[in-house]
Motif scaffolding. Structure first.
Motif, mmCIF file in Angstrom:
data_model
loop_
_atom_site.group_PDB
_atom_site.id
_atom_site.type_symbol
_atom_site.label_atom_id
_atom_site.label_comp_id
_atom_site.label_asym_id
_atom_site.label_seq_id
_atom_site.Cartn_x
_atom_site.Cartn_y
_atom_site.Cartn_z
ATOM 1 N N SER A 294 0.846 -1.187 0.000
ATOM 2 C CA SER A 294 0.000 0.000 0.000
ATOM 3 C C SER A 294 0.885 1.242 0.000
ATOM 4 C CB SER A 294 -0.916 0.012 1.222
ATOM 5 O OG SER A 294 -1.613 1.244 1.321
ATOM 6 N N ASP A 297 0.141 6.826 4.049
ATOM 7 C CA ASP A 297 -0.960 7.774 4.222
ATOM 8 C C ASP A 297 -0.495 9.213 4.352
ATOM 9 O OD1 ASP A 297 0.230 7.673 6.694
ATOM 10 O OD2 ASP A 297 -1.599 7.162 7.812
ATOM 11 N N ARG A 299 1.496 10.489 6.745
ATOM 12 C CA ARG A 299 1.817 10.904 8.115
ATOM 13 C C ARG A 299 3.311 10.740 8.366
ATOM 14 N NH1 ARG A 299 -3.067 13.342 9.007
ATOM 15 N NH2 ARG A 299 -4.719 11.958 8.249
ATOM 16 N N ARG A 305 -2.320 3.727 3.346
ATOM 17 C CA ARG A 305 -3.315 4.702 2.887
ATOM 18 C C ARG A 305 -4.650 3.981 2.680
ATOM 19 N NH1 ARG A 305 -3.781 9.718 0.388
ATOM 20 N NH2 ARG A 305 -5.171 9.864 -1.429
ATOM 21 N N PRO A 306 -5.734 4.514 3.220
ATOM 22 C CA PRO A 306 -7.043 3.859 3.038
ATOM 23 C C PRO A 306 -7.387 3.750 1.552
ATOM 24 C CG PRO A 306 -7.168 5.569 4.725
ATOM 25 C CD PRO A 306 -5.832 5.718 4.062
ATOM 26 N N ILE A 336 -1.732 16.219 3.063
ATOM 27 C CA ILE A 336 -2.726 15.142 3.130
ATOM 28 C C ILE A 336 -4.079 15.666 3.600
ATOM 29 C CG2 ILE A 336 -1.910 14.481 5.434
ATOM 30 C CD1 ILE A 336 -3.461 12.172 2.779
ATOM 31 N N ASP A 340 -5.592 15.887 0.172
ATOM 32 C CA ASP A 340 -5.693 14.428 0.053
ATOM 33 C C ASP A 340 -4.620 13.883 -0.885
ATOM 34 O OD1 ASP A 340 -6.691 11.910 0.581
ATOM 35 O OD2 ASP A 340 -8.170 11.974 -1.040
ATOM 36 N N VAL A 342 -0.213 12.778 -1.277
ATOM 37 C CA VAL A 342 0.946 12.275 -0.529
ATOM 38 C C VAL A 342 2.210 12.468 -1.359
ATOM 39 C CG1 VAL A 342 1.976 10.254 0.583
ATOM 40 C CG2 VAL A 342 -0.516 10.537 0.579
#
Length: 594
Positions: A294, A297, A299, A305-306, A336, A340, A342
């Motif tokens: 994946s 996210d 952070r 990341r969802p 983010i 939204d 990265v």
């Protein structure tokens, strides 16, 4: 000849000359020819745009969209990963790639099949340290050959099927083309793999420099292990080997936010681990998809990341002087939270930036590899003052939809094969399902249509029908019949195929089919033989345009990446066309007896 016949032959002659000159685009020339025919009264005004609603035109557009869904899900990339192996002998590599390309071309548009496989072939060539021109032309020719396998493989098959429906009341079925097309494709691919590639002009002195300039930019990027990751609970050494085999490099591994000091064989991959990969953006997404990793996210301590519902893109952006982001960190900008997006990788003055990108101060001139959510790029660029690099954006594969996309496509092929539904309706239903299930968005499906091909087909179909209705095609058929008078019917078939093949090399395979198919029908009528052999002969010969870069779009597509000259194609193309004739004529007489 009558005035309408003289007018149409003149228009076709002018269209052919202009297309061959290459000064104007094929679609513009074809549309101008259509308008001239309408103005001069040889094409009725009410029928001028009938070609744009023709099933052959619709199928070409629908196939391109359907293929995009298969690419988006990673289905085609997964297939190639199974069979493409690094450091193979070049003949074996060409045989494998040509086999894949030929097979895929039988079930999707052959232009799209080449577009899918060409980057893979170039990447393998770069890893092997050889010129891409040695393998790109064989791949392009193989995808052209493979298009002859099925009804949907290449537009000439669809056009010929449409003419058969108008004359005999029934179109060809999905696999009616397989016996002849399969024999021709197998013979052609064998020639390409063993001999053909050796006829391509030798490597030029500036190849190494050109390859260096075109080498994709690599980034050091983090990917997160999830519960679905392929190498979960396996050793780091196994994952390293899989990443290396894909052409990338696994730089480091973190567990619970700390690097583990141990031998890779002694480290077990766990959910939540973070691995750092060195790769270009395209290869990075392929590695992520194949290993079911994946993206982070965004952070400071990355987690997976969802999974979003919409499309996500990887795109390279340049930081200009005066940009909002210059002199600040990604963390301070809230990339983010606000956009939204990265930061996946960073390059500065040709160097790959490592370490914690989240806290790195961005400077003018930096190249940022960003993961951006659907429809957020424009807002991101406007807010931060970035300059997206043209041609660097690529959609992130959605591998969890692979089974869905493949299942829908296979279902459409089966339904069409058994005659339960027509191909345009089947593909239209597939596209509706793709949109409903989020494989493609309603706003992007139009981006995958090659509108120049649609215009070309929509313009040439009324011209071809007018040539037939005015007796022009019967006139050509009569000329060919008189030339072969007293000879067996197969001589007329061979002459028709040679003529069609020559026209396809200098015109366009779609336009050539529209002209030649009615001629084949009339010629068969005058000889009193089965028209199927002649229609199939037209389909084979119109598809086999190997002498010039303008005969088929696949030839044009490889011209730049392969650094080919206009006169490079005939060296391998001429003997290949001879082999096509040598194999196809006897097969036509066996499968479709006169």
């Amino acid at each position: 000849m009558t005035f309408p016949q003289i007018t149409l032959f003149s228009i076709f002659g002018a269209v052919m000359v202009l297309m061959f000159s290459g000064r104007w685009r094929h679609d513009l020339v074809a549309f101008a020819g259509l308008m001239a025919a309408v103005v001069l009264g040889v094409v009725p005004a009410e029928a001028a745009f009938a070609g744009f609603g023709h099933p052959a035109t619709m199928v070409v557009a629908l196939i391109l969209i359907t293929t995009a869904g298969l690419m988006r899900s990673g289905a085609v990339a997964a297939l190639t990963r199974l069979v493409v192996v690094e450091n193979r002998p070049i003949s074996l590599h060409i045989a494998v790639m040509s086999g894949i390309g030929g097979f895929l071309s039988g079930f999707m548009n052959n232009i799209a099949a080449l577009a899918i496989l060409m980057p893979i072939d170039m990447q393998v060539a770069r890893r092997a340290g050889r010129a891409a021109r040695l393998t790109l032309m064989p791949l392009a020719f193989a995808t052209i050959l493979g298009g002859m396998l099925t009804l949907i493989g290449t537009p000439p098959n669809l056009i010929v099927s449409g003419f058969r429906r108008e004359v005999l009341g029934e179109p060809y079925r999905m696999f009616d083309f397989m016996p002849v097309g399969g024999a021709v494709a197998i013979a052609g691919i064998i020639f390409i793999a063993l001999i053909g590639w050796r006829l391509i002009p030798k490597r030029r002195a500036d190849d190494a420099q050109q390859g260096e300039r075109s080498r994709p930019r690599r980034y050091q990027s983090q990917l997160v292990v999830t519960d679905e990751t392929t190498f979960l609970d396996k050793s780091l050494a196994e994952m390293q080997e899989a990443v290396r085999a894909a052409g990338a490099k696994l730089i480091r591994h973190r567990h619970h936010h700390h690097e583990v000091e141990a031998e890779p064989a002694d480290i077990t991959i766990a959910s939540g681990d973070v691995v750092t990969i060195l790769a270009d953006s395209e290869l990075l997404d392929e590695v992520r998809s194949s290993l079911k990793l994946s993206y982070p996210d965004g952070r400071s301590e990355p987690r997976a990341r969802p999974r979003g519902e919409g499309r996500e893109d990887l795109i390279e952006c340049l930081v200009p002087v005066g940009a909002e982001i210059a002199g600040r960190t990604v963390q301070s900008l809230g990339l983010i939270n606000r956009h939204d997006s990265v930061l996946i990788g960073l390059r500065r003055q040709g160097r790959i930036i490592t370490g914690n990108l989240h806290r790195e101060i961005i400077r003018p001139g930096d190249l940022m590899l960003l993961l951006v959510s659907e429809n957020r790029l424009d807002d991101l660029v406007a807010a931060l003052g970035l300059l997206p690099l043209e041609g660097t954006g690529r959609s992130v594969m959605r591998e969890w939809q692979m089974a869905l996309t493949l299942g829908l496509f296979v279902a459409a092929v089966l339904l069409t094969s058994f005659g339960l539904v027509t191909m345009p309706i089947a593909l239209g239903c597939v596209i509706v399902a793709y949109v409903l299930f989020g494989v493609l968005s309603i706003t992007e499906i139009y981006d995958f249509v090659d509108w120049s091909v649609v215009v070309l087909l929509g313009s040439m179909i009324p011209l071809g029908l007018a040539l037939d209705s005015t007796g022009g095609s019967a006139l050509i058929a009569g000329g060919l019949a008189s030339l072969t008078a007293g000879f067996p019917a197969w001589v007329a078939l061979a002459l028709l195929m040679v003529t069609t093949m020559f026209m396809s090399d200098i015109l366009n395979n779609n336009a050539t089919t529209i002209i030649a198919a009615p001629v084949g029908i009339r010629l068969a009528e005058q000889l009193g033989v089965n028209p199927d052999a002649f229609l199939m002969g037209v389909a084979v010969s119109a598809a086999c345009a190997f002498l010039t870069p303008i005969g088929h779009q696949n030839n044009t597509l490889i011209m730049g990446p392969g650094d080919y000259g206009f006169g490079d194609y005939w060296r391998m193309g001429l003997p290949l066309e001879f082999i096509v004739m040598l194999v196809s004529v006897p097969m036509l007489l066996i499968v479709w007896p006169l």
